[in-house]
Design a protein around this motif. Structure first.
Motif, PDB file in Angstrom:
ATOM      1  N   THR A  83       0.853  -1.184   0.000  1.00 42.66           N
ATOM      2  CA  THR A  83       0.000   0.000   0.000  1.00 42.66           C
ATOM      3  C   THR A  83       0.890   1.236   0.000  1.00 42.66           C
ATOM      4  OG1 THR A  83      -0.151   0.491   2.376  1.00 42.66           O
ATOM      5  CG2 THR A  83      -1.563  -1.287   1.531  1.00 42.66           C
ATOM      6  N   ALA A  84       0.255   2.377  -0.239  1.00 41.86           N
ATOM      7  CA  ALA A  84       1.012   3.641  -0.221  1.00 41.86           C
ATOM      8  C   ALA A  84       0.962   4.315   1.141  1.00 41.86           C
ATOM      9  CB  ALA A  84       0.444   4.580  -1.281  1.00 41.86           C
ATOM     10  N   ARG A  85       0.440   3.615   2.147  1.00 42.62           N
ATOM     11  CA  ARG A  85       0.196   4.280   3.428  1.00 42.62           C
ATOM     12  C   ARG A  85       0.782   3.562   4.641  1.00 42.62           C
ATOM     13  NH1 ARG A  85      -4.318   1.531   1.728  1.00 42.62           N
ATOM     14  NH2 ARG A  85      -5.411   0.252   3.275  1.00 42.62           N
ATOM     15  N   HIS A  86       1.398   2.405   4.477  1.00 39.81           N
ATOM     16  CA  HIS A  86       1.977   1.694   5.619  1.00 39.81           C
ATOM     17  C   HIS A  86       3.501   1.792   5.588  1.00 39.81           C
ATOM     18  CE1 HIS A  86      -2.061  -0.237   5.586  1.00 39.81           C
ATOM     19  NE2 HIS A  86      -1.880  -0.163   6.893  1.00 39.81           N
ATOM     20  N   HIS A  87       4.087   1.906   6.786  1.00 39.79           N
ATOM     21  CA  HIS A  87       5.531   2.109   6.927  1.00 39.79           C
ATOM     22  C   HIS A  87       6.090   1.162   7.988  1.00 39.79           C
ATOM     23  CE1 HIS A  87       4.927   5.914   4.772  1.00 39.79           C
ATOM     24  NE2 HIS A  87       3.881   6.090   5.557  1.00 39.79           N
ATOM     25  N   THR A  88       7.391   0.901   7.903  1.00 39.18           N
ATOM     26  CA  THR A  88       8.021   0.121   8.965  1.00 39.18           C
ATOM     27  C   THR A  88       8.136   0.942  10.246  1.00 39.18           C
ATOM     28  OG1 THR A  88      10.149   0.798   8.051  1.00 39.18           O
ATOM     29  CG2 THR A  88       9.329  -1.371   7.420  1.00 39.18           C
ATOM     30  N   PHE A  89       8.386   2.240  10.079  1.00 35.87           N
ATOM     31  CA  PHE A  89       8.507   3.170  11.208  1.00 35.87           C
ATOM     32  C   PHE A  89       7.683   4.407  10.867  1.00 35.87           C
ATOM     33  CE2 PHE A  89      10.378   7.159  12.618  1.00 35.87           C
ATOM     34  CZ  PHE A  89      10.507   6.967  13.987  1.00 35.87           C
ATOM     35  N   PHE A  90       7.010   4.963  11.868  1.00 37.32           N
ATOM     36  CA  PHE A  90       6.258   6.188  11.606  1.00 37.32           C
ATOM     37  C   PHE A  90       6.116   6.980  12.899  1.00 37.32           C
ATOM     38  CE2 PHE A  90       3.121   3.171  13.061  1.00 37.32           C
ATOM     39  CZ  PHE A  90       2.152   3.901  13.720  1.00 37.32           C
ATOM     40  N   GLU A  91       5.647   8.209  12.772  1.00 34.48           N
ATOM     41  CA  GLU A  91       5.354   9.039  13.937  1.00 34.48           C
ATOM     42  C   GLU A  91       3.851   9.232  14.047  1.00 34.48           C
ATOM     43  OE1 GLU A  91       7.623  12.552  15.157  1.00 34.48           O
ATOM     44  OE2 GLU A  91       8.990  12.086  13.508  1.00 34.48           O
ATOM     45  N   MET A  92       3.338   9.080  15.251  1.00 36.34           N
ATOM     46  CA  MET A  92       1.917   9.275  15.517  1.00 36.34           C
ATOM     47  C   MET A  92       1.736  10.529  16.376  1.00 36.34           C
ATOM     48  SD  MET A  92      -0.895   6.789  17.392  1.00 36.34           S
ATOM     49  CE  MET A  92      -0.794   5.489  16.165  1.00 36.34           C
ATOM     50  N   MET A  93       1.160  11.551  15.758  1.00 35.79           N
ATOM     51  CA  MET A  93       0.823  12.760  16.513  1.00 35.79           C
ATOM     52  C   MET A  93      -0.514  12.519  17.203  1.00 35.79           C
ATOM     53  SD  MET A  93       1.907  15.670  13.711  1.00 35.79           S
ATOM     54  CE  MET A  93       0.655  15.175  12.526  1.00 35.79           C
ATOM     55  N   GLY A  94      -0.654  13.033  18.426  1.00 35.11           N
ATOM     56  CA  GLY A  94      -1.908  12.786  19.134  1.00 35.11           C
ATOM     57  C   GLY A  94      -2.202  13.823  20.190  1.00 35.11           C
ATOM     58  N   ILE A 224     -10.093  10.811  26.075  1.00 35.63           N
ATOM     59  CA  ILE A 224      -9.853  10.909  24.639  1.00 35.63           C
ATOM     60  C   ILE A 224      -8.434  10.452  24.329  1.00 35.63           C
ATOM     61  CG2 ILE A 224      -9.551  12.515  22.698  1.00 35.63           C
ATOM     62  CD1 ILE A 224     -12.473  12.072  23.362  1.00 35.63           C
ATOM     63  N   ASP A 225      -8.314   9.625  23.274  1.00 34.78           N
ATOM     64  CA  ASP A 225      -7.019   9.140  22.786  1.00 34.78           C
ATOM     65  C   ASP A 225      -7.054   9.272  21.267  1.00 34.78           C
ATOM     66  OD1 ASP A 225      -4.850   7.583  21.904  1.00 34.78           O
ATOM     67  OD2 ASP A 225      -5.928   5.704  22.265  1.00 34.78           O
ATOM     68  N   THR A 226      -6.155  10.062  20.684  1.00 39.47           N
ATOM     69  CA  THR A 226      -6.168  10.224  19.238  1.00 39.47           C
ATOM     70  C   THR A 226      -4.816   9.883  18.630  1.00 39.47           C
ATOM     71  OG1 THR A 226      -5.400  12.490  18.800  1.00 39.47           O
ATOM     72  CG2 THR A 226      -7.607  12.250  19.720  1.00 39.47           C
ATOM     73  N   GLY A 227      -4.842   9.533  17.348  1.00 45.79           N
ATOM     74  CA  GLY A 227      -3.609   9.250  16.630  1.00 45.79           C
ATOM     75  C   GLY A 227      -3.699   9.720  15.190  1.00 45.79           C
ATOM     76  N   MET A 228      -2.746  10.547  14.786  1.00 51.06           N
ATOM     77  CA  MET A 228      -2.681  11.076  13.418  1.00 51.06           C
ATOM     78  C   MET A 228      -1.311  10.749  12.832  1.00 51.06           C
ATOM     79  SD  MET A 228      -2.943  15.033  12.172  1.00 51.06           S
ATOM     80  CE  MET A 228      -4.408  15.216  11.179  1.00 51.06           C
ATOM     81  N   GLY A 229      -1.280  10.130  11.645  1.00 49.83           N
ATOM     82  CA  GLY A 229      -0.021   9.751  11.032  1.00 49.83           C
ATOM     83  C   GLY A 229       0.703  10.933  10.418  1.00 49.83           C
ATOM     84  N   LEU A 230       1.878  11.260  10.945  1.00 55.87           N
ATOM     85  CA  LEU A 230       2.646  12.395  10.447  1.00 55.87           C
ATOM     86  C   LEU A 230       2.974  12.226   8.961  1.00 55.87           C
ATOM     87  CD1 LEU A 230       4.329  15.004  10.898  1.00 55.87           C
ATOM     88  CD2 LEU A 230       6.218  13.530  11.614  1.00 55.87           C
TER      89      LEU A 230
END
Length: 234
Positions: A83-94, A224-230
Motif C-alpha cells: 500500500t502507499a500508506r503503511h511504513h516500517t517506522f512512523f510518527e503518531m501525533m496525538g 480521549i485518545d487520538t492518533g494522526m499519522g505524520l
C-alpha cells in the motif's frame, strides 16, 4: 508547510495553545510495558493515566510519538510495500484528555486542526463513526460535515479496545480522498483497502470498561485518545 518538522510543530503548537502539555516521545522500546516489544501508538506512555493507576499535574497532553508496528494486535509489516500508506517506522501525533474534555471538544479540535491549521480542503474529507454512535454522527453534522460524508461503520475498525478486557470505546476517523484516479473506494465498501481514501486521524472515545463475559459499563473517567499519522499528512 514545507517539511515534516513544520507539520509536527504546527500540530503540537495548536494543542499547546489549547491547554495541552507537550510531552516528548517516549522510547521506541517501552520503559515499563512488558506486553509490547515496540511502542506502537501515542497512548502507550499514558496507559496508567487512562486506567487511573497514575496521575500527573496535567489532564491534557499532546505528543509526536515514534512507533513501530511489527506484531501483535497492530502488525503493519505485511502491508509495507503493498500500500502507499503503511511504513516500517512512523510518527503518531496525538492529543489526549484524561477525564477532561470528551467527544464534542475532541471533534471540534480535530476539524479545526485539519481544515484550518493544515488547510486541507474540506471537500476532500470524509469521516466514519461507529454505527451506534449517534452522538458523534450529530456532532460532525453540527460542525458542517454533510450527512453523505459521515459513514457509519459496524465493525471493530471503529471500536477501539485496549485488550480483551479493560478500557474501550467507539472511535471516529477522518479520511482524505485522493481522487477517482486512485484505485479504491470509501470506507465500509469492498474496495476500501485501496489507496484512494486514506485514514489520517483516529479519535477514540474511551468511555467503557469491558469485562471477560463481554459486558460493558461506563467508565467513571471518560477520556480521549487520538492518533494522526505524520507521514500520511505529509
Amino acid at each position: 508547510m514545507t517539511s515534516l518538522s513544520d507539520i509536527r510543530s504546527t500540530f503540537l503548537d495548536f494543542y499547546k495553545r489549547n491547554g495541552h502539555e507537550v510531552v516528548a516521545s517516549s522510547p521506541l522500546v517501552p520503559r515499563n510495558d512488558p506486553t509490547l516489544m515496540f511502542t506502537n501508538s501515542g497512548m502507550v506512555q499514558f496507559k496508567n493515566l487512562f486506567t487511573g493507576v497514575e496521575t500527573r499535574n496535567y489532564k491534557r497532553a499532546t505528543s509526536a510519538q515514534k512507533c513501530v508496528r511489527a506484531g501483535g494486535k497492530h502488525n503493519d509489516l505485511d502491508n509495507v510495500g503493498y500500500t502507499a500508506r503503511h511504513h516500517t517506522f512512523f510518527e503518531m501525533m496525538g492529543n489526549f484528555s484524561f477525564g477532561d474534555y470528551f467527544k464534542e471538544q475532541a471533534i471540534t479540535y480535530a476539524w479545526e486542526m485539519v481544515t484550518k491549521e493544515f488547510s486541507i480542503n474540506k471537500d476532500r474529507l470524509i469521516v466514519t463513526v461507529y454505527h451506534t454512535d449517534d452522538e458523534a454522527f450529530n456532532l460532525w453534522k453540527k460542525i458542517g460535515v454533510p450527512e453523505d460524508r459521515i459513514i457509519r461503520i459496524g465493525t471493530l475498525d471503529n471500536f477501539w479496545q485496549m485488550g480483551p478486557t479493560g478500557p474501550c470505546g467507539p472511535c471516529t476517523e477522518i479520511f482524505y480522498d485522493h481522487g477517482a484516479h486512485i484505485p479504491g473506494d470509501r470506507p465500509g465498501t469492498p474496495d476500501e483497502d485501496g489507496d484512494r481514501f486514506i485514514e489520517i486521524w483516529n479519535v477514540v472515545f474511551m468511555q467503557n470498561e469491558q469485562y471477560e463475559d463481554g459486558s460493558m459499563t461506563a467508565l467513571d473517567m471518560q477520556s480521549i485518545d487520538t492518533g494522526m499519522g505524520l507521514e500520511r499528512v505529509a
